[in-house]
Design an enzyme around this catalytic site. Structure first.
Site, PDB file in Angstrom:
ATOM      1  N   GLU A   2     -11.131  -3.564  -9.252  1.00  0.00           N
ATOM      2  CA  GLU A   2     -11.482  -4.003  -7.897  1.00  0.00           C
ATOM      3  C   GLU A   2     -12.965  -3.785  -7.676  1.00  0.00           C
ATOM      4  OE1 GLU A   2      -8.238  -3.003  -4.795  1.00  0.00           O
ATOM      5  OE2 GLU A   2      -8.326  -1.342  -6.204  1.00  0.00           O
ATOM      6  N   HIS A  24       1.596   0.038  -9.763  1.00  0.00           N
ATOM      7  CA  HIS A  24       1.306  -1.343 -10.163  1.00  0.00           C
ATOM      8  C   HIS A  24       1.216  -1.505 -11.685  1.00  0.00           C
ATOM      9  CE1 HIS A  24       0.716  -1.530  -5.972  1.00  0.00           C
ATOM     10  NE2 HIS A  24      -0.579  -1.349  -5.912  1.00  0.00           N
TER      11      HIS A  24
HETATM   12  C1  BG6 Z   1      -2.760  -0.973  -3.031  1.00  0.00           C
HETATM   13  C2  BG6 Z   1      -3.719   0.157  -3.225  1.00  0.00           C
HETATM   14  O1  BG6 Z   1      -1.470  -0.615  -3.439  1.00  0.00           O
HETATM   15  O2  BG6 Z   1      -3.186  -2.088  -3.811  1.00  0.00           O
HETATM   16  C3  BG6 Z   1      -5.140  -0.254  -2.874  1.00  0.00           C
HETATM   17  O3  BG6 Z   1      -3.331   1.239  -2.392  1.00  0.00           O
HETATM   18  C4  BG6 Z   1      -5.525  -1.497  -3.646  1.00  0.00           C
HETATM   19  O4  BG6 Z   1      -6.064   0.783  -3.153  1.00  0.00           O
HETATM   20  C5  BG6 Z   1      -4.466  -2.573  -3.463  1.00  0.00           C
HETATM   21  O5  BG6 Z   1      -6.771  -1.949  -3.151  1.00  0.00           O
HETATM   22  C6  BG6 Z   1      -4.749  -3.756  -4.356  1.00  0.00           C
HETATM   23  O6  BG6 Z   1      -3.860  -4.778  -4.015  1.00  0.00           O
HETATM   24  P1  BG6 Z   1      -4.238  -6.277  -4.324  1.00  0.00           P
HETATM   25  O7  BG6 Z   1      -3.025  -7.045  -3.943  1.00  0.00           O
HETATM   26  O8  BG6 Z   1      -5.435  -6.609  -3.500  1.00  0.00           O
HETATM   27  O9  BG6 Z   1      -4.549  -6.324  -5.784  1.00  0.00           O
END
Ligand code: BG6
Length: 511
Positions: free
Chosen positions: A242, A266
């Site tokens: 990210e 995840h």
């Molecule tokens: C969340 C985390 O589960 O997923 C966050 O707590 C993260 O820190 C987010 O930014 C990322 O989700 P996505 O869908 O934007 O990849």
């Protein structure tokens, strides 16, 4: 041309009919929190707009703050517009499906009021089914569940009307637990009140179109399964990068760190989809049984040589997309001495016949140069290279399959081909599938839309079962202990770089 190609190639466009939800009272605990505003309400609105949310649904927001009706309606309107324009008649209809129940859900004596509110709503709109959505800080989960039980809300009987076949379900957000002990304790509590089929533990990655596509890709395209094993695969990388920092979530993130935040859920969920055996069917338990076996087969973390399978980092100040961003320790509400990891790379093995000896690398990080989630499957090179004399073939002649989860969702296969010309030169090229070009720019559904609809329809396939959660925490907890005891150093990396200098780390160049 597309139709003609489809006929020639015998392609099939098939889709399982999507079932709209039935009438239900959805009670959202923590309605004014970030998650409800940014994800849950926009998802509900879009489901409503697309005809998948029953128009007789009632959404009861539960929160501490006092709101007038006008303020609350405005709140719902602005939350709904996060996903789609909310100026039209459907926005007005959606707003009218919402009610606000002002109550502190941590206080036992407030539950008489909550119960009364839910009962009146259900009776007035003739609804017997309930979905309780816990979108609160995780520290409140156990208490709310207990109070739901104590106030009689865990069974539809509290309506005092005959509701044969009615359901009460509970959706619990992540993080589900903080380590193996807290996850077990939460499971014990929740399972003492609800049965497993009433519990929907969310990992929103499972609702992402591209993550679901991992199963379709593997189990429908028969050409990949024969090579999907240790004989042909050299290594697998799963990366969640990210560019964002921690935003306004300092309190949460500093206690959590990237391993709890991303890798425990995840990454391990994507890993289990990549590595699982074909399930007997697509029903929730068949799929979850196979995912569980993967998690249970991960070789335990070797705490005696932690640095051989774990690297951690924390971002220092740097530049992303031309903007200077502060160091993690200079973010507001972060202690200057914090050692919380914002980058982690873990090497693991799955000890079973399919994956024996294949390293899996899980990497998750904040403040990377760009947002990118992908799975890279690197195949073993051909057993004997006959082109060495012609074209300086290095040992890295390996095909790679890249499953791009986000953004630019798609799949590409990297192969080698001969460069045009008289020389026998080699070049890597890609065979690409891209969602947006293959489906005429189709907008992919948001993960939360899919998951909320599934919970309303009683399909738990894309939710984590209690044993999966415990297996994941069982693997991760020793890693967290090792970081807590400072057995692995948390190295600094500049924001906007690719993390601490790990070139060649774990025997693989992941830079
Ligand atoms: C969340 C985390 O589960 O997923 C966050 O707590 C993260 O820190 C987010 O930014 C990322 O989700 P996505 O869908 O934007 O990849």
């Amino acid at each position: 041309m597309k139709n003609l190609n489809d006929k020639i190639n015998g392609c099939a466009d098939t889709a399982k009919g999507v079932k709209a939800s039935g009438p239900c009272v959805i009670a959202i605990f923590g309605i004014t929190g970030d998650l409800a505003r940014k994800k849950i309400l926009p998802a509900l609105y879009n489901l409503f707009k697309t005809g998948l949310l029953n128009p007789r649904t009632r959404i009861v927001g539960i929160g501490r703050r006092k709101h007038s009706n006008i303020e609350y309606n405005e709140y719902i309107r602005s939350a709904a517009s996060e996903r789609a324009g909310a100026e039209d008649q459907s926005a007005a209809d959606f707003i009218a499906m919402n009610d606000y129940c002002c109550a502190d859900f941590n206080l036992p004596y407030e539950y008489a009021g909550i119960r009364d509110f839910l009962k009146k709503t259900a009776v007035k709109y003739k609804i017997c089914d309930f979905l309780y959505y816990l979108s609160t800080p995780p520290a409140d989960f156990e208490r709310i569940i207990e109070l739901i039980r104590d106030s009689g809300l865990s069974k539809p009987d509290f309506l005092d009307v005959s509701c044969a076949g009615a359901f009460v379900r509970v959706v619990i957000e992540k993080p589900y637990g903080y380590d193996i002990d807290s996850a077990r304790s939460l499971n014990r509590k929740v399972l003492s009140i609800f049965s497993e089929d009433q519990i929907y533990r969310i990992d929103h990655y499972l609702g992402k179109e591209t993550v679901q596509n991992i199963m379709i890709f593997r189990f429908i395209n028969g050409i990949f399964e024969p090579v999907w094993n240790q004989k042909y695969i050299d290594n697998v990388q799963i990366r969640v990068f990210e560019s964002e920092g921690i935003g306004g979530r300092a309190n949460y993130f500093d206690r959590s760190g990237i391993i709890r935040d991303i890798i425990q859920n995840h990454c391990l969920q994507m890993l289990s989809m990549i590595a699982m055996e074909p399930p007997a069917s697509m029903d929730a338990d068949s799929v979850r049984n196979e995912k569980l076996k993967v998690l249970q087969s991960i070789r335990p973390f070797d705490a005696s040589t932690p640095a051989s399978s774990l690297a951690a980092g924390q971002y220092a100040a740097g530049e992303i997309g031309g903007t200077t961003v502060p160091a993690y320790i200079d973010e507001s509400n972060i202690d200057k001495s914090s050692e919380t990891e914002t980058f982690a790379a873990i090497k693991l093995f799955i000890d079973n016949w399919r994956w024996a000896g294949v390293p899996f690398y899980l990497t998750a990080a904040k403040r990377m140069p760009e947002r990118l989630t992908e799975v890279i499957v690197t195949f073993k090179p051909a057993p004997h290279l006959i082109f060495n004399n012609f074209c300086h073939v290095s040992e890295q002649v390996s095909n790679k399959l890249v499953i791009r989860v986000q953004p630019d969702e798609g799949i590409s296969l990297k192969i080698f081909c001969k460069k045009p010309g008289f020389e026998m030169g080699l070049q890597t090229v890609s065979m690409n599938f891209n969602y947006s070009s293959s489906f005429d720019g189709a907008v992919l559904p948001e993960a939360y839309e899919r998951l909320i609809l599934d919970a309303l329809n009683g399909d738990a396939t894309l939710f984590m079962r209690s044993d999966e959660i415990e297996a994941a925490w069982g693997y991760i907890t020793p890693i967290l202990n090792c970081l807590k005891n400072r057995e692995v150093k948390v190295k600094k990396y500049a924001a906007g770089s690719l993390g601490p200098d790990l070139c060649g780390f774990f025997g693989l160049n992941i830079c």
